[in-house]
Write a protein that holds these residues in place. Structure first.
Motif, mmCIF file in Angstrom:
data_model
loop_
_atom_site.group_PDB
_atom_site.id
_atom_site.type_symbol
_atom_site.label_atom_id
_atom_site.label_comp_id
_atom_site.label_asym_id
_atom_site.label_seq_id
_atom_site.Cartn_x
_atom_site.Cartn_y
_atom_site.Cartn_z
ATOM 1 N N SER A 130 0.860 -1.186 0.000
ATOM 2 C CA SER A 130 0.000 0.000 0.000
ATOM 3 C C SER A 130 0.893 1.231 0.000
ATOM 4 C CB SER A 130 -0.920 -0.002 1.229
ATOM 5 O OG SER A 130 -1.697 1.165 1.250
ATOM 6 N N SER A 132 -0.133 4.424 0.243
ATOM 7 C CA SER A 132 -0.573 5.340 1.298
ATOM 8 C C SER A 132 -0.465 4.691 2.674
ATOM 9 C CB SER A 132 -2.026 5.744 1.054
ATOM 10 O OG SER A 132 -2.855 4.596 1.128
ATOM 11 N N THR A 135 -5.238 2.562 3.085
ATOM 12 C CA THR A 135 -6.408 2.066 2.347
ATOM 13 C C THR A 135 -7.098 0.981 3.185
ATOM 14 O OG1 THR A 135 -5.159 2.514 0.348
ATOM 15 C CG2 THR A 135 -7.154 1.211 0.091
ATOM 16 N N GLN A 272 -8.429 -0.441 -14.888
ATOM 17 C CA GLN A 272 -8.103 0.539 -13.851
ATOM 18 C C GLN A 272 -7.247 1.658 -14.427
ATOM 19 O OE1 GLN A 272 -5.313 -0.369 -10.767
ATOM 20 N NE2 GLN A 272 -5.736 1.559 -9.748
HETATM 21 O O1 PA5 Z 1 -3.850 3.841 -8.885
HETATM 22 C C1 PA5 Z 1 -3.995 4.164 -7.720
HETATM 23 O O2 PA5 Z 1 -3.324 5.062 -7.204
HETATM 24 C C2 PA5 Z 1 -4.987 3.461 -6.828
HETATM 25 O O3 PA5 Z 1 -5.689 2.477 -7.497
HETATM 26 C C3 PA5 Z 1 -4.266 2.798 -5.672
HETATM 27 O O4 PA5 Z 1 -3.336 1.895 -6.164
HETATM 28 C C4 PA5 Z 1 -5.237 2.052 -4.753
HETATM 29 O O5 PA5 Z 1 -6.253 2.909 -4.351
HETATM 30 C C5 PA5 Z 1 -4.491 1.503 -3.544
HETATM 31 O O6 PA5 Z 1 -3.855 2.549 -2.877
HETATM 32 P P1 PA5 Z 1 -2.708 2.266 -1.833
HETATM 33 O O7 PA5 Z 1 -1.582 1.638 -2.537
HETATM 34 O O8 PA5 Z 1 -2.369 3.616 -1.270
HETATM 35 O O9 PA5 Z 1 -3.288 1.362 -0.766
#
Ligand code: PA5
Length: 424
Positions: A130, A132, A135, A272
């Motif tokens: 992750s 961040s 999440t 995505q």
């Molecule tokens: O492309 C993106 O930034 C998002 O899809 C993130 O990958 C997703 O929300 C997961 O976020 P994180 O890696 O902070 O947990």
């Protein structure tokens, strides 16, 4: 090497119209290459194919240790923090496949129950990913799995089985990794989730799964040279320009269709990439996908005769990895003897050709993106091709390809409903 066939799009966007749109698309490519323009600080993914050798060795060493000491790996992450790895692992053949499961992709108790059933009696490791570190879905899954690891293997055993992939400096997961001394890999600066597959986010799970990640990076590096070329024949630029022109021809949806079921998760990764990068300010093609010929018997009718608002892009591989020959049958009750002795791969390819022709005749633009075969190198090439093309097409829409402000809205409301401290 990837090849694009635009011939079945010409009825909707003539070659001269596409040519007229290329200078603007090339301008956007130049600004991406010069690391300028919208979201310029998030172009660090352009450096990923030339990863430092030491980092790849560290990934390989840790992956080997996970393989030696465990029966499987659970990758915990969502969105860009798991789709790329899943796409590569499902698409690529592996000489010594190591089982990789996924968690943190939903909040379903039933999913977690099944996951724990699959882990019963197994020595498992967890790779939590992750950027961040906050999440909710992966954070909950990690907490549950970490608890299970502690119960089964004690503090030392659990620690040895956890690998964290997160931001280099900040976030809850970075703090936890430091406090608990987890093995960790950093996501380089300027690399957002959906552009991170060639960073440790994708490379570590792939290495554990048994994919030669160096080959994937080499394929990506060669593609980077090719698809950043300042040339109107650059297919990433042409694809981006086509996608940009089609909405004014009534096209609102792009369906990525494949006759290779092993590419289903790659289509999810692309969805995505396209959806989160472009879907802003009321603009952007809606990305969808189908796996054929399965979906010809469910969505084929819609593609053939539904609203003519779809660009269908076929993602195909010319050479099969495996084959099956149709046997002859003395009675021929099923009437299939006309196929006896033919290879299933040839029949699958014929189905692709027939479907392409039928859907184009039905009045939708049909594009084909074809690779010779699905290898680690061609996977790297596909990742870079789409990342460059979608960066250009999003910028042509006037949006920042690298943010996702809309995703925060559901989180804000959900956290408020859940009573998260600090939300109002
Ligand atoms: O492309 C993106 O930034 C998002 O899809 C993130 O990958 C997703 O929300 C997961 O976020 P994180 O890696 O902070 O947990």
């Amino acid at each position: 090497m990837l090849k694009l066939d635009f011939s079945l799009t010409h009825a909707h966007v003539a070659e001269h119209a596409l040519s007229a749109a290329l200078p603007c698309a090339l301008d956007e490519l130049r600004s991406v290459v010069r690391r300028e323009g919208r979201g310029a600080d998030m172009l660090g993914w352009l450096d990923l194919p030339i990863a430092p050798r030491g980092e790849i060795e560290r990934i390989a060493d840790r992956a080997k240790r996970i393989q030696d000491e465990n029966d499987c790996l659970v990758v915990v992450g969502i969105g860009g923090s798991y789709l790329g790895a899943r796409a590569a692992i499902e698409a690529l053949p592996r000489e010594a496949p190591f089982p990789v499961l996924f968690a943190g992709v939903n909040l379903s108790p039933e999913y977690h129950e099944r996951l724990f059933a699959a882990l019963e009696g197994k020595r498992f490791a967890v790779c939590v990913i992750s950027k961040s570190g906050t999440t909710l879905e992966p954070a909950i899954a990690f907490r549950i799995l970490r608890n299970e690891l502690l119960d089964r293997f004690g503090e030392k055993g659990a620690r040895a089985r956890i690998v964290a992939v997160t931001d280099r400096e900040s976030g809850a997961l970075r703090r936890m990794a430091a406090k608990e001394s987890y093995a960790d890999f950093a996501i380089p600066a300027g690399v957002g989730g959906r552009f991170s597959v060639l960073s440790p986010v994708g490379l570590f799970p792939c290495a554990v799964a048994g994919i030669p990640v160096r080959e994937m990076l080499d394929g990506a590096a060669a593609a980077l040279g090719r698809f950043t070329r300042d040339d109107a024949a650059n297919d990433a630029v042409r694809y981006a320009a086509l996608r940009h022109l089609l909405p004014s021809e009534g096209i609102a949806i792009e369906v990525l269709s494949t006759f290779h079921p092993e590419l289903a998760s790659l289509c999810e990764w692309w969805k995505q990439l396209a959806g989160e990068s472009e879907g802003k300010n009321g603009r952007g093609l809606f990305p969808a996908s189908t796996v054929m010929s399965t979906d010809l018997h469910s969505l084929g009718q819609y593609l053939q005769e539904g609203p003519r608002s779809i660009l269908e892009t076929f993602l195909s591989a010319a050479e099969p990895r495996a084959d099956v020959t149709i046997p002859a049958d003395a009675d021929d009750e099923d009437g299939l003897n006309y196929l006896a002795g033919r290879r299933l791969s040839a029949i699958n390819r014929t189905a692709l050709i027939g479907t392409r022709e039928a859907h184009a005749a039905g009045g939708i633009p049909v594009l084909t993106i074809e690779t010779e075969s699905i290898t680690p190198g061609s996977a790297g090439e596909l990742f870079i091709f789409f990342e460059i093309a979608i960066s250009i097409s999003a910028r042509l829409l006037g949006v920042n390809p690298f943010d996702q402000p809309g995703v925060e809205e559901y989180k804000r409301r959900m956290f408020k409903l859940l009573g998260k401290p600090g939300t109002s």
